[in-house]
Design an enzyme around this catalytic site. Structure first.
Site, PDB file in Angstrom:
ATOM      1  CB  SER A 238      -8.805   0.163  -3.695  1.00 52.96           C
ATOM      2  OG  SER A 238      -7.422   0.311  -3.892  1.00 52.96           O
TER       3      SER A 238
ATOM      4  CG  ASP B 297      -5.670  -7.003   1.966  1.00 51.60           C
ATOM      5  OD1 ASP B 297      -5.637  -7.075   3.206  1.00 51.60           O
ATOM      6  OD2 ASP B 297      -4.795  -6.426   1.290  1.00 51.60           O
TER       7      ASP B 297
ATOM      8  CD  GLU C 245      -3.076  -7.531  -5.021  1.00 47.09           C
ATOM      9  OE1 GLU C 245      -4.314  -7.582  -5.150  1.00 47.09           O
ATOM     10  OE2 GLU C 245      -2.484  -6.534  -4.592  1.00 47.09           O
TER      11      GLU C 245
ATOM     12  N   GLY D  28      -4.940   3.483  -3.044  1.00 45.45           N
ATOM     13  CA  GLY D  28      -3.596   3.728  -2.515  1.00 45.45           C
ATOM     14  C   GLY D  28      -3.612   4.189  -1.073  1.00 45.45           C
TER      15      GLY D  28
END
Ligand code: GLA
Length: 365
Positions: free
Chosen positions: A110, A155, A143, A105
């Site tokens: 992550s 990412d 995602e 977060g």
């Protein structure tokens, strides 16, 4: 039964924020923080997963056409398995032991690091062979389609393609990329506001919808819209969408100039561009927050600073600062004290360098 271990890093973005899902340019670097996944074969078609960080165990059947998200950490893992299967890859059952040190977060990806390490583990465990670009794309799909955030490709891509000592200039439309050496003598200092952002929160997806409204208006992706187009044909846009578009257009131009500056070792120009990027994210894209603005101001007033801005999805998380190596200790001390005095919270500061992308640890000979 013997297991194999895969690692995939988090990332920090030097410049190019919210440009990835607009077909634009980004320039991130992988960092030393990573997720490691140890995988062991199972004879059945079950996926067992244990998170050492959360201390939880989950089990899911791979044959579950109605698989739906649990809305916790396991979605990043299971999402990858679901997408691999949807793509027609038949997976072998597996037990996954997951642990990592990417702050959660904090805007350091992550989730992408969990996805990419999981993908490598499941692919190897099933005797499959997929290219890294394909892996980055399927993790992004996991995602988008399973974990519920409509993120771009940045990412997952940098987690796959990072290279020690290098930033990566990525064209998010063609997926062409260039690795650019980081100048020696500066360190990347990540300054964590300790304000946790919610990655799949509504605001991220709202910004994306604003950009899509802009792209619909111009009937092309914002990457292909110029500032001149915006000022002469932007009348029909709401004031908010106008500003979102202005951020994306100016940010894309900044990334290209920043890449040139980095290649020429021109840290003055890079620093100016980082400052402009922060202000554009704060004022036009409205994804900063008081703590991030404070962190950037403190960084800019501290010893050895060459450039600073918020990094990642915003609403908390981290700022990135480029700091002269021999002033790093003084920099860290001053920013830490300044932030603590103003907010009462002690920030975490991580002095890092660009790291390698995903890989197998101790690969079999
Ligand atoms: C998050 C998303 C990325 C990107 C950044 C903002 O990190 O996962 O795809 O959109 O925000 O640049």
């Amino acid at each position: 039964m013997s297991s194999r271990v895969f690692r995939a890093p988090g990332r920090v973005n030097l410049i190019g924020e919210f440009t990835d899902y607009n077909d634009g340019f980004v320039m991130p670097a992988a960092v030393d923080f990573a997720t490691r996944v140890a995988v062991t074969k199972r004879p059945d078609r079950m996926l067992g997963m244990h998170s050492a960080n959360v201390g939880q165990h989950r089990e899911f059947p791979l044959d579950d056409p109605a698989a739906h998200p649990a809305e916790d950490w396991s979605d990043y893992v299971r999402g990858v398995a679901v997408i691999l299967e949807r793509l027609g890859h038949r997976l072998q059952g597996a037990d996954l032991e997951i642990e990592g040190d990417v702050p959660m977060g904090a805007g350091l990806s992550s989730s992408a690091s969990i996805e990419v390490a999981t993908a490598l583990a499941l692919i190897a465990n099933s005797g499959l062979s997929l290219g890294l670009k394909e892996i980055a794309e399927l993790c992004q799909r996991a995602e988008n389609e399973f974990a519920g955030s409509r993120c771009g490709i940045m990412d997952q891509f940098i987690s796959c393609f990072g290279k020690t000592g290098h930033a990566l200039l990525l064209d998010c439309r063609s997926l062409d990329y260039r690795q650019i050496p980081m100048p020696t003598g500066v360190r990347l200092v990540i300054c964590n506001t300790m304000v946790r952002h919610q990655h799949s929160s509504g605001e991220y997806n709202n910004r994306r919808a604003d950009c899509e409204a802009g792209a619909r208006h111009f009937a092309r992706s914002l990457r292909d819209v110029t500032l001149a187009d915006l000022s002469s044909h932007g009348d029909g846009l709401t004031e908010t969408v106008y500003r979102r578009c202005r951020h994306v257009i100016t940010e894309n131009a900044r990334v290209e100039r920043a890449a040139q500056a980095l290649e020429q070792n021109d840290l003055d120009t890079l620093g100016v561009l980082m400052g402009e990027s922060h202000r554009s994210l704060r004022d036009d894209f409205e994804v900063s927050c008081p703590e991030l603005d404070l962190m950037v101001d403190l960084a800019l007033a501290s010893p050895g600073i060459r450039g600073a801005r918020m990094t990642g999805g915003g609403f908390g998380g981290c700022a990135i600062a480029l700091v002269e190596q021999d002033r790093v200790d003084d920099f860290v001390k001053q920013v830490r004290e300044g932030y603590r005095n103003s907010t009462g919270t002690t920030p975490e500061l991580y002095v890092t360098s660009a790291a390698n992308g995903a890989e197998e640890l101790f690969p079999p000979a």
